[in-house]
Design a protein around this motif. Structure first.
Motif, short mmCIF file in Angstrom:
data_model
loop_
_atom_site.label_atom_id
_atom_site.label_comp_id
_atom_site.label_asym_id
_atom_site.label_seq_id
_atom_site.Cartn_x
_atom_site.Cartn_y
_atom_site.Cartn_z
N ASP A 286 14.59 -7.88 2.11
CA ASP A 286 13.14 -8.06 2.06
C ASP A 286 12.51 -7.35 0.86
O ASP A 286 12.65 -6.14 0.70
CB ASP A 286 12.54 -7.54 3.36
CG ASP A 286 11.07 -7.93 3.53
OD1 ASP A 286 10.55 -8.63 2.65
OD2 ASP A 286 10.48 -7.54 4.55
N ARG A 287 11.85 -8.12 0.02
CA ARG A 287 11.05 -7.56 -1.06
C ARG A 287 9.59 -8.03 -0.95
O ARG A 287 8.81 -7.84 -1.88
CB ARG A 287 11.62 -7.98 -2.43
CG ARG A 287 12.93 -7.30 -2.78
CD ARG A 287 12.75 -5.80 -3.01
NE ARG A 287 13.98 -5.16 -3.44
CZ ARG A 287 14.87 -4.60 -2.63
NH1 ARG A 287 14.67 -4.63 -1.31
NH2 ARG A 287 15.96 -4.03 -3.11
N THR A 288 9.25 -8.60 0.19
CA THR A 288 7.88 -9.12 0.34
C THR A 288 6.85 -8.01 0.43
O THR A 288 5.66 -8.27 0.24
CB THR A 288 7.78 -10.01 1.59
OG1 THR A 288 8.07 -9.23 2.77
CG2 THR A 288 8.74 -11.18 1.51
N LEU B 246 1.35 -5.14 -4.18
CA LEU B 246 1.41 -4.43 -5.46
C LEU B 246 1.33 -5.41 -6.63
O LEU B 246 0.67 -5.13 -7.64
CB LEU B 246 2.70 -3.62 -5.56
CG LEU B 246 2.85 -2.44 -4.59
CD1 LEU B 246 4.22 -1.79 -4.76
CD2 LEU B 246 1.75 -1.42 -4.80
N LEU B 247 2.00 -6.54 -6.49
CA LEU B 247 1.94 -7.55 -7.54
C LEU B 247 0.52 -8.11 -7.69
O LEU B 247 0.04 -8.32 -8.80
CB LEU B 247 2.92 -8.69 -7.24
CG LEU B 247 4.41 -8.35 -7.36
CD1 LEU B 247 5.26 -9.50 -6.84
CD2 LEU B 247 4.77 -8.03 -8.80
N GLU B 248 -0.14 -8.34 -6.58
CA GLU B 248 -1.52 -8.85 -6.65
C GLU B 248 -2.43 -7.84 -7.33
O GLU B 248 -3.32 -8.22 -8.11
CB GLU B 248 -2.03 -9.16 -5.24
CG GLU B 248 -1.36 -10.37 -4.62
CD GLU B 248 -1.96 -10.77 -3.28
OE1 GLU B 248 -1.55 -11.81 -2.74
OE2 GLU B 248 -2.86 -10.04 -2.78
N ALA B 249 -2.19 -6.56 -7.06
CA ALA B 249 -3.03 -5.52 -7.66
C ALA B 249 -2.71 -5.28 -9.13
O ALA B 249 -3.54 -4.77 -9.89
CB ALA B 249 -2.88 -4.22 -6.88
N ALA B 250 -1.48 -5.66 -9.54
CA ALA B 250 -1.04 -5.37 -10.91
C ALA B 250 -1.75 -6.23 -11.95
O ALA B 250 -1.87 -5.83 -13.11
CB ALA B 250 0.47 -5.56 -11.03
N GLY C 47 4.83 -10.64 6.44
CA GLY C 47 4.41 -11.43 7.59
C GLY C 47 3.67 -10.60 8.61
O GLY C 47 2.81 -11.11 9.34
N LYS C 48 3.98 -9.33 8.68
CA LYS C 48 3.32 -8.42 9.62
C LYS C 48 1.99 -7.92 9.07
O LYS C 48 1.14 -7.44 9.83
CB LYS C 48 4.24 -7.25 9.93
CG LYS C 48 5.54 -7.67 10.62
CD LYS C 48 6.47 -6.48 10.81
CE LYS C 48 7.72 -6.85 11.60
NZ LYS C 48 8.54 -7.86 10.92
N ASN C 49 1.82 -8.02 7.76
CA ASN C 49 0.58 -7.55 7.15
C ASN C 49 0.27 -8.38 5.90
O ASN C 49 0.31 -7.89 4.78
CB ASN C 49 0.71 -6.06 6.78
CG ASN C 49 -0.62 -5.47 6.34
OD1 ASN C 49 -1.70 -5.95 6.71
ND2 ASN C 49 -0.55 -4.41 5.56
N PRO C 50 -0.05 -9.66 6.08
CA PRO C 50 -0.25 -10.56 4.93
C PRO C 50 -1.52 -10.23 4.15
O PRO C 50 -2.47 -9.66 4.70
CB PRO C 50 -0.33 -11.94 5.57
CG PRO C 50 -0.83 -11.68 6.96
CD PRO C 50 -0.23 -10.36 7.36
N THR C 51 -1.51 -10.61 2.89
CA THR C 51 -2.71 -10.45 2.07
C THR C 51 -3.60 -11.67 2.26
O THR C 51 -3.13 -12.74 2.67
CB THR C 51 -2.34 -10.33 0.58
OG1 THR C 51 -1.75 -11.57 0.15
CG2 THR C 51 -1.35 -9.20 0.35
N PRO C 52 -4.90 -11.55 1.98
CA PRO C 52 -5.81 -12.70 2.15
C PRO C 52 -5.43 -13.91 1.29
O PRO C 52 -5.85 -15.03 1.60
CB PRO C 52 -7.16 -12.13 1.72
CG PRO C 52 -7.04 -10.65 1.92
CD PRO C 52 -5.62 -10.32 1.61
#
Length: 590
Positions: free
Chosen positions: A22-24, A29-33, A76-81
């Motif tokens: 799992d690297r999800t 972090l990618l969205e914030a980068a 999946g347990k804490n998805p981004t919007p």
């Protein structure tokens, strides 16, 4: 447990029940980068699977599959919007045929982008996209017009963006081809200018680009200067690749099912051959090559044994990259210095941007060549040296084998050499007798090295002579500068746990060096002396004793580490680049 060797389709991997590390959790972090990211890693390091995972996470068309694809994972347990909020289009430039003249290459690029645009349109049921056969940029504009009429925006994934530059580098293509594609109003530059413009309110919201090296970045700066480089960021060091804890956990699970192999031995073997990559200048955990790890694990799972060849032949083309470096002025010196595991190659900083013109025509200094080797995946960060300079070293035994192979081919290219070397090495492996090998080194190898203009005429070249002649990763975990007992053994050859039935000896060699000046002798005097006469000289005796002491100390540590009962120790002294004096050292029983 099924291992997805060679599989980069995320949905097939998850729905097929394959192993997935799992690297999800890195998605936030990618969205914030940033919105337009550039991520570089060596070939076959899991970049395509990463892109496929992002494609499935963001694709609006796959919203109904979200729970099945991601529910059991961190995201999946804490998805981004933003999950399942984009139209997704993917370009894979490795599929673009880079042969023929410039017009043929341009036509292939137009076809690929047009095909990707048509696939994107078909996926979302758009039938009003105008495809211009000889102008993919115009086709992209038509797609973006359609996107702007929708609620969602476009996410563009680009794989192997630097495929053309790699072709120029490795295949010896004409520089003019590349310049026509990227300089001035070249097509590739025009395409990236269009991507930049599309992200300026024309419907393209996010871009994620992968590649092997930053060569193209320099040449396309004016066309695409909005991408943010995250490939040296410590937060993304292990975005691709496996940590040791992850490999150990998998081996433990496999061993619980049963098998004649040891999870501890398998981990030691994998660590030696596949671990060692660090992609952050500021540090980070060392990583296992994912493709090679899956290659090993799949063999262990399906055949119950290690793969006979530890280097997956799908990575064999990496040999060409070392060939390219070796052909440059002073390139051989860089390869030699890299094999000096304790020191590695020290450079002021990693080169982050250089164009193809630099690669083809500029003066190649050591930092330039070492940086290329880093991007190729055959050097990696090992820390900081004096004044904060970057230390680069060879990550593991698989990479080291490529260096050894290249230097051996350069220095000993004849048919007779290739027939003789295995026979001499086998005498050492089976009998622990260095005499025939030393005679070959004195008569054949050292004259070759002495005729080359190297900065080193010392212990390193003598050690590399033995390393290149004895190297056999089919039999041995063979490591130069193995760290043991708060020091470094020069050359240790530990039989692979799966090859012990073949009676090869465990070996450790410690090297010292004396110059002709140290001895006050001429080359002719040294050549005319017998081995016994040289060994009787006080300075040589002292060096032999020093090497023997180190061999005993390191040998004791290796015996304890690997549970060895018959480790053969040798003290070796190079006398200029003329002769080699050696003796067997008595082992110390642990």
């Amino acid at each position: 447990m099924q291992f997805p060797y060679g599989l980069s389709d995320y949905s097939k991997l998850i729905q097929g029940g394959y192993f997935y590390q799992d690297r999800t959790d890195r998605i936030p972090l990618l969205e914030a980068a940033g919105d337009q990211l550039i991520f570089i890693r060596p070939r076959r390091f899991g970049k395509s699977l990463l892109l496929s995972m992002l494609e499935h996470y963001y694709d609006v068309k796959r919203a109904a599959q979200f729970e099945a694809l991601f529910g059991h994972l961190a995201i999946g347990k804490n998805p981004t919007p933003r999950h399942n909020q984009y139209f997704v289009m993917k370009w894979d430039f490795s599929l673009v045929k880079a042969q023929g003249d410039v017009k043929e290459i341009e036509a292939a690029l137009h076809r690929h982008i047009n095909t990707a645009i048509k696939a994107c349109a078909a996926n979302y049921g758009w039938h009003d996209i105008e495809i211009t056969a000889d102008d993919a940029v115009d086709s992209l504009s038509s797609l973006l017009i359609r996107v702007r009429r929708e609620k969602q925006r476009l996410y563009l994934l680009i794989d192997e963006y630097d495929n053309f530059a790699n072709d120029v580098l490795m295949a010896g293509r004409k520089q003019a081809y590349y310049e026509a594609l990227l300089y001035g109003e070249g097509l590739l530059k025009t395409v990236f200018k269009a991507v930049k413009a599309a992200a300026g309110g024309q419907g393209l919201d996010r871009v994620f680009i992968t590649g092997v090296s930053p060569v193209v970045l320099s040449d396309m700066t004016s066309g695409y200067n909005v991408g943010e480089n995250i490939y040296l960021d410590e937060a993304f060091n292990d975005l691709c690749g496996f940590t040791e804890a992850e490999i150990a956990a998998v081996l433990t699970r496999m061993a619980m099912v049963g098998g004649s192999w040891s999870a501890t031995d398998a981990l030691e073997t994998m660590r030696t051959f596949y671990n060692g990559y660090c992609f952050s200048e500021t540090g980070g955990e060392r990583l296992y090559n994912p493709t090679l790890s899956l290659y090993f694990l799949k063999a262990l799972q399906t055949k119950g044994r290690y793969p006979q060849e530890m280097l997956d032949e799908n990575l064999a083309m990496d040999r060409g990259k070392l060939t390219y470096i070796a052909q440059l002025p002073h390139g051989e010196e860089v390869l030699i210095q890299a094999l000096n595991g304790e020191e590695g190659v020290i450079i002021p900083r990693l080169a982050r941007r250089f164009g193809v013109a630099d690669v083809l025509t500029a003066v190649k200094d050591q930092p330039f060549m070492a940086s290329l080797l880093y991007y190729f995946g055959v050097l990696t960060f090992a820390g900081r040296g004096v004044l904060g300079k970057a230390i680069l070293n060879i990550p593991n035994l698989v990479a080291r084998s490529l260096y050894v192979e290249r230097l051996r081919e350069l220095w000993l290219p004849t048919y007779e050499d290739r027939q003789t070397i295995p026979r001499l090495a086998e005498t050492v492996y089976l009998q622990g007798d260095l005499a025939p090998l030393v005679a070959f080194i004195e008569q054949r190898y050292l004259p070759v090295l002495s005729n080359r203009d190297y900065r080193w005429t010392n212990e390193l070249l003598v050690k590399i002579a033995f390393l290149t002649l004895l190297f056999d990763d089919r039999l041995y975990m063979m490591v130069s500068e193995t760290e043991v007992d708060h020091g470094y053994s020069d050359l240790s050859l530990i039989v692979r746990s799966d090859m012990r039935q073949f009676q090869a000896l465990d070996l450790l060699l410690e090297f010292k060096y004396l110059s002709l000046k140290d001895l006050g002798l001429t080359g002719e005097q040294v050549r005319e002396s017998t081995a016994a006469e040289l060994a009787a000289r006080p300075l040589i005796q002292a060096k032999l004793a020093e090497a023997a002491d180190q061999a005993q100390r390191y040998g004791t540590a290796l015996q304890t580490r690997y549970g060895l009962t018959d480790l053969r120790l040798f003290a070796v002294v190079g006398v200029g680049l003329e002769r080699v004096v050696w003796r067997v050292v008595q082992s110390v029983k642990p």
